[in-house]
Structures are given as C-alpha cells and as structure tokens.
Design a protein around this motif. Structure first.
Motif, PDB file in Angstrom:
ATOM      1  N   VAL A  14      10.066  -5.712 -30.366  1.00 24.63           N
ATOM      2  CA  VAL A  14       9.924  -4.489 -29.481  1.00 24.63           C
ATOM      3  C   VAL A  14       8.761  -4.494 -28.875  1.00 24.63           C
ATOM      4  CG1 VAL A  14      10.693  -2.156 -29.105  1.00 24.63           C
ATOM      5  CG2 VAL A  14      11.723  -3.244 -31.208  1.00 24.63           C
ATOM      6  N   GLU A  15       8.789  -5.012 -27.485  1.00 21.34           N
ATOM      7  CA  GLU A  15       7.442  -5.095 -26.846  1.00 21.34           C
ATOM      8  C   GLU A  15       7.601  -5.033 -25.237  1.00 21.34           C
ATOM      9  OE1 GLU A  15       4.315  -5.168 -25.395  1.00 21.34           O
ATOM     10  OE2 GLU A  15       3.776  -6.276 -27.387  1.00 21.34           O
ATOM     11  N   VAL A  37      15.000  -9.556 -28.678  1.00 22.68           N
ATOM     12  CA  VAL A  37      13.921  -9.019 -28.094  1.00 22.68           C
ATOM     13  C   VAL A  37      14.279  -7.509 -27.359  1.00 22.68           C
ATOM     14  CG1 VAL A  37      12.260  -9.024 -26.139  1.00 22.68           C
ATOM     15  CG2 VAL A  37      12.613 -10.987 -27.413  1.00 22.68           C
ATOM     16  N   ALA A  38      13.718  -6.297 -27.321  1.00 21.26           N
ATOM     17  CA  ALA A  38      13.988  -5.187 -26.855  1.00 21.26           C
ATOM     18  C   ALA A  38      12.580  -4.818 -26.080  1.00 21.26           C
ATOM     19  CB  ALA A  38      14.361  -4.051 -27.847  1.00 21.26           C
ATOM     20  N   ARG A  39      12.881  -4.364 -24.551  1.00 20.97           N
ATOM     21  CA  ARG A  39      11.675  -4.235 -23.950  1.00 20.97           C
ATOM     22  C   ARG A  39      11.213  -2.775 -24.052  1.00 20.97           C
ATOM     23  NH1 ARG A  39      11.511  -8.415 -20.289  1.00 20.97           N
ATOM     24  NH2 ARG A  39      11.621 -10.417 -21.345  1.00 20.97           N
ATOM     25  N   GLY A  44      15.139  -0.806 -28.643  1.00 21.41           N
ATOM     26  CA  GLY A  44      14.753  -1.277 -29.913  1.00 21.41           C
ATOM     27  C   GLY A  44      15.429  -0.222 -31.012  1.00 21.41           C
ATOM     28  N   LEU A  45      15.440   0.918 -30.863  1.00 21.32           N
ATOM     29  CA  LEU A  45      16.000   1.923 -31.758  1.00 21.32           C
ATOM     30  C   LEU A  45      17.556   1.634 -31.851  1.00 21.32           C
ATOM     31  CD1 LEU A  45      15.891   4.422 -33.584  1.00 21.32           C
ATOM     32  CD2 LEU A  45      16.593   5.564 -31.453  1.00 21.32           C
ATOM     33  N   LEU A  70       9.385   5.089 -32.901  1.00 24.54           N
ATOM     34  CA  LEU A  70      10.528   4.350 -33.244  1.00 24.54           C
ATOM     35  C   LEU A  70      10.659   3.986 -34.694  1.00 24.54           C
ATOM     36  CD1 LEU A  70      12.820   2.285 -32.465  1.00 24.54           C
ATOM     37  CD2 LEU A  70      11.132   0.710 -31.780  1.00 24.54           C
ATOM     38  N   LEU A  71       9.592   3.602 -35.379  1.00 20.71           N
ATOM     39  CA  LEU A  71       9.629   3.267 -36.468  1.00 20.71           C
ATOM     40  C   LEU A  71       9.807   4.748 -37.648  1.00 20.71           C
ATOM     41  CD1 LEU A  71       8.678   1.543 -39.223  1.00 20.71           C
ATOM     42  CD2 LEU A  71       6.560   2.189 -38.956  1.00 20.71           C
TER      43      LEU A  71
END
Ligand code: CA
Length: 225
Positions: A14-15, A37-39, A44-45, A70-71
C-alpha cells in the motif's frame, strides 16, 4: 518462475507514490512474491480484509486513511498478517509508534531494497512456519489466528475449539487419536466424548467432509489426500 500451488508468497503493497509502488511491485515480484498494489488506504483496507497475504508493506503517509490507521483497522478486524511499515519519518519515537500500532517491522525512507527484501523474508518465514498443512483440503491451518487459508487464498474462520481440535490432528498427520484422548486434550471440562464427534462434525461442515478421517472403532486422524 513457477511456484508450487500454495507455496507462492502473497504480498500486499500500500503506497501512494506511483513510482515507488511500481518499483516495489517489480522488485518484489522478482523476489518471487505475488504482489498486489493499492494506491490508497481505502483500497488497501479492502484488499487486506478480503484477500489472504503472507506479508504486507504499508506506507505510513497515505491520503485519507494513513498507514498506521489502516494497520489499526486491519488488526481490529482480526487480520494478523505480518506488516512492515515504510515511513519518511524514521526517528526512534516514530518507529515506536509504528510498532505499538501493531507493525512487526518498520523501515525509514529512503531504504535499501536488499534490506527490505531480507526483512520481508524473515517476516514471511516466521508467519509460514506456524502454519500446518491440511493435505486433503489444499490449505493450511494457522493455529495462532484460528484460521484456515485455502491455497486459492480463501480464508475460513474457525472457533477456538475447532482450531485446537484440528491442530492436534494436523501436528501428527497419520496418527490415530482415540476420542477420549481428544476429549482430554481439547475439551478437558466437557466430560462427554460426544463433544468430540460434534466438533468433528463442525469441522467437516465448515471445511470438507474429508478433512478429518474416521477410523472405525478407534477414533480420528487428519484426512490424507
Ligand atoms: Ca506516501
């Protein structure tokens, strides 16, 4: 590189920095990972909650939902996948904050790609060493999270007792356990061997009829392929 089914390591990046995300995807694919890849944090979640990964790399500075937020959301929903947080803020206090939020590792930017790859290998190794193979199912049991992960990535949540029963059988595939032994090991307070049969039924219903094999007149063992 062709991976044996079920052994390919799945990685989520996730970047929001497009160049860095592309570079990471390329380099880590070269390291043998299957990379998503999530932008942004929202994507990302979504991926983190719906797909199964062996390891995740989260950028701390993301728009909308930042990396630590997110974490926290992933951890509160029961996702225990090892996470490495990347951050431009590399001071010790910042690192502590990341680890407190539930990250297993933390790396300041700019980072050395070989160091990142080495740390991810260590995290992935620790994660997969805990997993027990379920040959008849095509998947693994993760006793720490009470979760079965099928080779296609699908996750099945088990109750604590279901997981413990399956763990006993999976730690010694081929060994036959009598019901009294399983009762003493997994259900010490139950007192009635019928509870073992009930939980075998639950496991078969959730996973597959063959995940646990009945050995007539003796007890149960792990289903063999
Ligand atoms: Ca960023």
């Amino acid at each position: 590189m062709t991976a044996v089914p079920g052994t390919e390591r799945r990685l989520l990046v996730v970047e929001d920095d497009a160049d860095l995300a592309d570079m990471l995807a390329e380099l880590l694919t070269g390291e043998g990972y299957s990379v998503d890849v999530a932008r942004d944090g929202q994507r990302g979640l979504h991926l983190g909650l719906t797909r199964s990964y062996d390891v995740m790399v989260l950028d701390r500075g993301l728009p909308a939902i930042d990396g630590l937020d997110l974490l926290g959301r992933l951890r509160s929903r029961g996702v225990t996948t090892p996470v490495l947080v990347l951050s431009a803020l590399g001071n010790p206090a910042d690192r502590v904050e990341g680890l407190d939020a539930g990250a297993e590792d933390y790396l300041g930017k700019p980072f050395d790609i070989d160091e990142l790859a080495a740390r991810l290998r260590a995290l992935t190794r620790r994660h997969t060493e805990d997993a027990l193979t379920l040959p008849v199912l095509g998947g693994t049991l993760h006793p720490a999270t009470h979760e079965v992960v099928r080779d296609d990535g699908e996750r099945v949540a088990l109750s604590v007792r279901e997981s413990e029963l399956l763990e006993v059988l999976a730690r010694h595939p081929g060994r036959v356990y009598d019901r009294e032994r399983l009762l003493d090991t997994v259900f010490p307070d139950a007192g009635e061997v019928g509870v073992v049969d009930t939980y075998v039924y639950y496991l078969r219903r959730k996973l597959s009829r063959d995940v646990v094999a009945t050995v007539r007149g003796v007890g149960y063992r792990l289903g063999a392929s």
